[in-house]
Design a protein around this motif. Structure first.
Motif, PDB file in Angstrom:
ATOM      1  N   TYR A 138       0.908  -1.164   0.048  1.00 36.11           N
ATOM      2  CA  TYR A 138       0.074   0.079  -0.112  1.00 36.11           C
ATOM      3  C   TYR A 138       0.934   1.183  -0.249  1.00 36.11           C
ATOM      4  CZ  TYR A 138      -3.934  -3.005   0.658  1.00 36.11           C
ATOM      5  OH  TYR A 138      -4.887  -3.853   0.563  1.00 36.11           O
ATOM      6  N   ILE A 139       2.153   1.134   0.102  1.00 40.96           N
ATOM      7  CA  ILE A 139       2.870   2.218  -0.082  1.00 40.96           C
ATOM      8  C   ILE A 139       2.893   2.961  -1.424  1.00 40.96           C
ATOM      9  CG2 ILE A 139       4.989   1.293  -0.868  1.00 40.96           C
ATOM     10  CD1 ILE A 139       4.768   3.785   1.682  1.00 40.96           C
ATOM     11  N   GLN A 140       2.611   2.054  -2.547  1.00 39.84           N
ATOM     12  CA  GLN A 140       2.400   2.510  -4.019  1.00 39.84           C
ATOM     13  C   GLN A 140       1.112   3.382  -3.906  1.00 39.84           C
ATOM     14  OE1 GLN A 140       3.647  -0.669  -6.828  1.00 39.84           O
ATOM     15  NE2 GLN A 140       3.225  -1.854  -5.009  1.00 39.84           N
ATOM     16  N   THR A 141       0.155   2.912  -3.240  1.00 39.19           N
ATOM     17  CA  THR A 141      -1.435   3.627  -2.945  1.00 39.19           C
ATOM     18  C   THR A 141      -0.952   5.054  -2.302  1.00 39.19           C
ATOM     19  OG1 THR A 141      -2.568   1.672  -2.657  1.00 39.19           O
ATOM     20  CG2 THR A 141      -3.681   3.551  -2.253  1.00 39.19           C
ATOM     21  N   LEU A 142      -0.204   5.054  -1.324  1.00 46.33           N
ATOM     22  CA  LEU A 142      -0.088   6.151  -0.664  1.00 46.33           C
ATOM     23  C   LEU A 142       0.851   7.132  -1.692  1.00 46.33           C
ATOM     24  CD1 LEU A 142       0.067   8.027   1.897  1.00 46.33           C
ATOM     25  CD2 LEU A 142       2.104   6.784   2.653  1.00 46.33           C
ATOM     26  N   ASN A 143       1.770   6.439  -2.143  1.00 46.02           N
ATOM     27  CA  ASN A 143       2.474   7.436  -3.466  1.00 46.02           C
ATOM     28  C   ASN A 143       1.591   7.915  -4.372  1.00 46.02           C
ATOM     29  OD1 ASN A 143       4.367   8.475  -4.924  1.00 46.02           O
ATOM     30  ND2 ASN A 143       5.420   6.686  -5.663  1.00 46.02           N
ATOM     31  N   ALA A 144       0.494   7.187  -4.859  1.00 41.18           N
ATOM     32  CA  ALA A 144      -0.226   7.723  -5.834  1.00 41.18           C
ATOM     33  C   ALA A 144      -1.136   8.931  -5.228  1.00 41.18           C
ATOM     34  CB  ALA A 144      -1.177   6.563  -6.378  1.00 41.18           C
ATOM     35  N   VAL A 145      -1.610   8.756  -3.994  1.00 46.57           N
ATOM     36  CA  VAL A 145      -2.295   9.699  -3.367  1.00 46.57           C
ATOM     37  C   VAL A 145      -1.595  10.870  -3.078  1.00 46.57           C
ATOM     38  CG1 VAL A 145      -3.498  10.491  -1.267  1.00 46.57           C
ATOM     39  CG2 VAL A 145      -3.862   8.036  -2.207  1.00 46.57           C
ATOM     40  N   THR A 146      -0.207  10.837  -2.736  1.00 46.53           N
ATOM     41  CA  THR A 146       0.546  12.196  -2.546  1.00 46.53           C
ATOM     42  C   THR A 146       0.873  12.789  -3.886  1.00 46.53           C
ATOM     43  OG1 THR A 146       1.711  10.781  -0.912  1.00 46.53           O
ATOM     44  CG2 THR A 146       2.937  12.639  -1.672  1.00 46.53           C
ATOM     45  N   VAL A 147       0.863  12.152  -5.083  1.00 49.97           N
ATOM     46  CA  VAL A 147       0.960  12.805  -6.383  1.00 49.97           C
ATOM     47  C   VAL A 147      -0.240  13.601  -6.696  1.00 49.97           C
ATOM     48  CG1 VAL A 147       1.282  12.567  -8.685  1.00 49.97           C
ATOM     49  CG2 VAL A 147       2.713  11.265  -6.974  1.00 49.97           C
ATOM     50  N   LEU A 148      -1.390  12.837  -6.443  1.00 49.33           N
ATOM     51  CA  LEU A 148      -2.703  13.539  -6.761  1.00 49.33           C
ATOM     52  C   LEU A 148      -2.938  14.816  -5.769  1.00 49.33           C
ATOM     53  CD1 LEU A 148      -5.205  12.949  -8.343  1.00 49.33           C
ATOM     54  CD2 LEU A 148      -6.132  11.570  -6.546  1.00 49.33           C
ATOM     55  N   LEU A 149      -2.659  14.675  -4.716  1.00 57.93           N
ATOM     56  CA  LEU A 149      -2.613  15.700  -3.659  1.00 57.93           C
ATOM     57  C   LEU A 149      -1.876  17.002  -4.134  1.00 57.93           C
ATOM     58  CD1 LEU A 149      -3.041  14.159  -0.006  1.00 57.93           C
ATOM     59  CD2 LEU A 149      -4.770  15.058  -1.390  1.00 57.93           C
ATOM     60  N   SER A 150      -0.558  16.537  -4.580  1.00 60.51           N
ATOM     61  CA  SER A 150       0.181  17.834  -5.062  1.00 60.51           C
ATOM     62  C   SER A 150      -0.435  18.482  -6.247  1.00 60.51           C
ATOM     63  CB  SER A 150       1.521  17.276  -5.534  1.00 60.51           C
ATOM     64  OG  SER A 150       2.242  16.189  -4.516  1.00 60.51           O
ATOM     65  N   LEU A 151      -1.106  17.686  -7.007  1.00 61.31           N
ATOM     66  CA  LEU A 151      -1.827  18.547  -8.183  1.00 61.31           C
ATOM     67  C   LEU A 151      -3.139  19.223  -7.596  1.00 61.31           C
ATOM     68  CD1 LEU A 151      -1.997  15.448 -10.726  1.00 61.31           C
ATOM     69  CD2 LEU A 151      -0.268  17.274 -10.444  1.00 61.31           C
ATOM     70  N   TYR A 152      -3.686  18.521  -6.925  1.00 66.48           N
ATOM     71  CA  TYR A 152      -5.070  19.227  -6.182  1.00 66.48           C
ATOM     72  C   TYR A 152      -4.836  20.583  -5.528  1.00 66.48           C
ATOM     73  CZ  TYR A 152      -8.793  16.088  -7.380  1.00 66.48           C
ATOM     74  OH  TYR A 152      -9.906  15.410  -8.028  1.00 66.48           O
ATOM     75  N   TYR A 153      -3.687  20.779  -4.783  1.00 66.74           N
ATOM     76  CA  TYR A 153      -3.108  21.694  -3.974  1.00 66.74           C
ATOM     77  C   TYR A 153      -3.179  22.996  -4.822  1.00 66.74           C
ATOM     78  CZ  TYR A 153      -2.152  18.577  -0.042  1.00 66.74           C
ATOM     79  OH  TYR A 153      -2.037  17.698   0.809  1.00 66.74           O
ATOM     80  N   PHE A 154      -2.671  22.933  -5.915  1.00 66.13           N
ATOM     81  CA  PHE A 154      -2.262  23.894  -6.858  1.00 66.13           C
ATOM     82  C   PHE A 154      -3.803  24.480  -7.590  1.00 66.13           C
ATOM     83  CE2 PHE A 154       2.206  23.243  -6.630  1.00 66.13           C
ATOM     84  CZ  PHE A 154       2.649  24.299  -6.047  1.00 66.13           C
ATOM     85  N   LEU A 155      -4.418  23.239  -7.863  1.00 64.29           N
ATOM     86  CA  LEU A 155      -5.669  23.877  -8.760  1.00 64.29           C
ATOM     87  C   LEU A 155      -6.608  24.113  -7.708  1.00 64.29           C
ATOM     88  CD1 LEU A 155      -7.575  23.208 -11.434  1.00 64.29           C
ATOM     89  CD2 LEU A 155      -8.063  20.994 -10.471  1.00 64.29           C
ATOM     90  N   VAL A 156      -6.935  23.552  -6.610  1.00 64.25           N
ATOM     91  CA  VAL A 156      -7.735  24.327  -5.587  1.00 64.25           C
ATOM     92  C   VAL A 156      -7.362  25.531  -4.772  1.00 64.25           C
ATOM     93  CG1 VAL A 156      -9.148  23.974  -3.575  1.00 64.25           C
ATOM     94  CG2 VAL A 156      -8.586  21.842  -5.268  1.00 64.25           C
ATOM     95  N   GLY A 157      -5.876  25.584  -4.384  1.00 63.99           N
ATOM     96  CA  GLY A 157      -5.708  26.772  -3.844  1.00 63.99           C
ATOM     97  C   GLY A 157      -5.271  27.863  -4.511  1.00 63.99           C
TER      98      GLY A 157
END
Length: 812
Positions: free
Chosen positions: A759-778
């Protein structure tokens, strides 16, 4: 000169014709060598002299075999089918000594009363057509060379040394007894059957037993059997020291591979010395020894097992012995002693001979019949009789080698080494009644068959099979650590995790499992590791991929909204055309999320990292440029107006972004040095293989320098722009996004160091996705909110009023 004359006189004496039961006239003579007496004591003479065999120890068993040859010849002479109108005769000698019984040998190899060593073979009319005997291998090795040059058939009924299998040295030597190799095979099979691994081997000091010892040592090399102690015994042996050594080494199984005389001395000493609680394995030379079977105290030594030739009843032999006793009893004149051959029959009775060890009876019987059948073929006998031709020994030899007939329901057939293909042993147990009870069998022909009825064996250990080991067997999952010269002596050590021990293949080694296998401590086999990865059908993976499509959709929506409102102050203050580059980079970065799931491949591992690092770097470069522009307009331009002019003239923002794009592309070429690739992670969990993408940090560290540097610059510029007008202060939004970004990646790195699993790979995917959402949303969504829901703030007048208020505040 005198010794030479004495030897010649002695030779002349034995080349004269002998009479008594040792001789029988006939058309064809068979020689016989039987050790009726045993003159094994070494006696030194200062001159040649004939040995007086009758003064030495009498052997009832050998005399029984001697009489069996006489009976066989007379039985053949009484037959009307085997050799019709042809009589067989014999000349037999008491071969009591290896070194001093040569006169009888000279008599057998004589031609017309003389020895003619240089005469042509076809010119010799030999005294005998074949010779039976002698019994022991030592005797045969001494005698055989005299008969081999002229190819006189020599059929031994007891010589079992493997040396006689050499047809180069012994071309005319055949044997109807079993060779040592067969005997050793049976003994080793018995030892293995009862799981005895710690044995002693006692043998007589002669060619027969020494060959047996050599064969035994060679045979057990590939087994679990260890030869703990071995010793050759003779008349000068200190038996007390032998048994003391055996007891000191805790050996419970003793193999006695010795002649009958040597075995008798050994077992008698064991009884006298009170040796108890042992298992004795008797070779075929003494396993049916009636003297030892009836001996007082024989039950105290332990359990006696052995192998013997199957007991076969030869019809008429008992009557033959009984009638011979009767004739001798009523004969007035005593048998004269001719040629130093006398049997001392008067001191023995028929019952004594019939009760003697019956071993090797069939080998003697079949040897005589093999010669008779060969002579039948040479003489071309038929119902009308046999042809009258000159018979040479080599002609008889050729026919013996081709023998194929049935005798007592058993086939007489010789193999290429001149060994009778009988290959059948009885396994015997010395019971409490003083008998050798048959408890099993071992057959070599046509296939190997082994059977033993353990229920018939009464062990000295109250019914349980005695143990004889140097070290107790290791527990399951433990390997042996050899601590002495013998492989049977060892300590036990548990195999660590990740290894196993296979006691059948190699009990001394803990074998490491394959990379695709695992095992617990103390295992005897490895288990297949379970493959672990996040499939596309995983619930969490589906949720992340849906969220990724959402961000792609939001990116497209924001791009459309900004395109429609391109000339409005909000879009221009957000970066104008640069906004579309940022949104495009965020959309391209989202590609990486999809490649975190499914089976890793070389392509998916590269696409998992390459798009994100490259386009996210460009995105950060845009935010650096945007932060710098805000600070430059309100702070740096007043102090460094030339810098602002240069920046606008040469389009500094696009130069920086282009440079970041190109430099990062070049830095990503370091992937070619050691690109991300599928990797089976086996160190995290022993029972699992986590399918992972390996990334060489040294090869990719250069490509991470640029995004980290841009993030730091964003923080610097945001701090410088902390007091700027609200609508022009995008740097604060960028700073907030960077703080969330830093916090998220810090959590990911921490979890990555502490948690090991798929599940470290899932966490990696979530981290990448959040990195994109931060700029889009913020960064972008607040501006979309103003465009859609607060159009009054998206006017030129509103922005100018904010600038005028900010200017007044600074001037005050």
């Amino acid at each position: 000169m005198k010794p030479f004359l004495a030897s010649m006189c002695l030779l002349g004496l034995f080349l004269t014709k002998c009479r008594s039961e040792f001789n029988l006239k006939g058309d064809f003579i068979i020689g016989g060598l039987f050790g009726i007496h045993d003159a094994s004591d070494t006696v030194h003479h200062d001159r040649p002299e004939a040995i007086n065999c009758s003064s030495h120890q009498f052997s009832a068993s050998n005399y029984r075999r001697f009489q069996l040859m006489r009976f066989s010849v007379e039985e053949i002479n009484n037959s009307t089918s085997l050799l019709p109108n042809v009589s067989l005769g014999y000349e037999m000698f008491d071969h009591c000594s290896d070194a001093l019984s040569f006169p009888g040998v000279f008599r057998l190899m004589s031609v017309n009363g003389s020895i003619q060593p240089w005469a042509e073979p076809n010119d010799k009319v030999y005294n005998v057509i074949a010779v039976i005997g002698p019994f022991t291998s030592t005797q045969a090795m001494t005698v055989a060379p005299f008969f081999m040059p002229d190819h006189i058939p020599m059929v031994s009924y007891g010589s079992s040394s493997s040396v006689f299998s050499s047809k180069v040295k012994y071309p005319s030597f055949l044997r109807t007894g079993n060779p040592n190799k067969d005997v050793i095979d049976v003994i080793v099979t018995m030892v293995q059957h009862f799981n005895w691994s710690w044995v002693a081997f006692l043998n007589s000091d002669d060619a027969y037993a020494n060959d047996g010892l050599e064969l035994f040592m060679r045979k057990i090399k590939t087994t679990e059997i260890c030869l703990a102690y071995t010793k050759s015994v003779n008349q000068n042996t200190d038996y007390s020291q032998i048994f003391k050594n055996i007891e000191d080494q805790r050996i419970n199984v003793i193999i006695v591979f010795a002649t009958e005389v040597a075995a008798e001395a050994l077992i008698e000493s064991a009884v006298q010395l009170n040796v108890t609680n042992k298992v004795w394995i008797a070779a075929d030379t003494w396993s049916l020894n009636k003297k030892l079977l009836k001996m007082n105290g024989i039950r105290n030594i332990g359990t006696v097992l052995g192998l013997s030739h199957p007991a076969l009843t030869i019809a008429g032999f008992s009557e033959f012995i009984t009638s011979f006793e009767t004739q001798s009893r009523y004969r007035e004149d005593k048998p004269q002693k001719f040629c130093n051959q006398v049997s001392n029959w008067d001191t023995w009775r028929a019952k004594d001979i019939l009760d003697a060890d019956p071993s090797f009876s069939y080998p003697v019987y079949s040897a005589v019949y093999a010669i008779a059948h060969a002579l039948h073929k040479v003489l071309q006998c038929g119902t009308a009789g046999c042809n009258n031709i000159i018979v040479y020994p080599n002609m008889v030899l050729a026919e013996i080698q081709k023998s194929n007939f049935t005798l007592l329901n058993r086939t007489v057939l010789f193999d290429e080494n001149g060994v009778l293909r009988s290959g059948l042993f009885s396994l015997v147990f010395w019971n409490s009644s003083g008998d050798a009870e048959e408890v099993g069998l071992y057959s070599f022909y046509p296939t190997v068959t082994f059977f033993i009825n353990i229920s018939k064996i009464i062990w000295h250990t109250d019914g349980e099979v005695p143990a004889s080991v140097c070290s107790s067997e290791c527990s399951k999952g433990y390997a042996r650590i050899q601590n002495r010269i013998h492989k049977c002596c060892f300590t036990c050590e548990i195999c660590p995790a990740g290894t196993y021990v296979n006691v059948e293949e190699n009990p001394y080694k803990c074998v490491r499992c394959k990379s695709t296998e695992w095992s617990e401590e103390g295992s005897t086999s490895c288990n297949l590791r379970q493959l672990e990865y996040i499939p596309f059908t995983d619930t969490v993976a589906i949720a992340i991929m849906v969220a990724t499509w959402v961000i792609v959709g939001l990116t497209l929506s924001v791009s459309v909204l900004f395109a429609i409102n391109y000339n409005t102050p909000v879009v221009r203050s957000a970066g104008g055309p640069m906004c579309f580059l940022i949104l495009g980079c965020l959309g391209l970065c989202s590609i990486s999320v999809f490649f975190h799931f499914g089976l890793p491949t070389p392509a998916s591992c590269i696409l998992r990292y390459f798009p994100f690092i490259w386009f996210y770097t460009v995105c950060l470069a845009c935010f650096v440029v945007r932060s710098f522009q805000i600070v430059c307009i309100f702070r740096i331009s007043a102090k460094f107006p030339s810098l602002l002019i240069w920046w606008k003239k040469y389009h500094g923002q696009w130069l920086l972004i282009s440079a970041a794009f190109v430099v990062q592309a070049v830095l990503l070429l370091t992937f070619s040095y050691d690109p991300p690739r599928p990797y089976n992670e086996t160190s995290w969990r022993p029972e699992q293989i986590v399918l992972f993408c390996y990334m060489n940090l040294k090869a990719t560290s250069c490509s991470l320098v640029l995004p980290i540097s841009f993030a730091c610059l964003c923080f610097v510029f945001s701090y410088m722009a902390k007091d700027l007008p609200k609508n022009y202060n995008e740097a604060k939004a960028i700073t907030f996004c960077l703080l969330l970004l830093t916090f998220t990646w810090t959590i990911f790195i921490t979890v990555y160091m502490l948690y090991h699993g798929k599940y470290i790979q899932t966490l990696n995917a979530v981290t990448v996705l959040l990195s994109l959402y931060y700029f889009l949303v913020g960064y972008f969504l607040p501006k979309c909110y103003i465009i859609l829901f607060q159009p009054n703030k998206n006017t030129q007048q509103y922005f100018q009023s904010l600038i005028q208020n900010y200017t007044k505040t600074i001037s005050q």
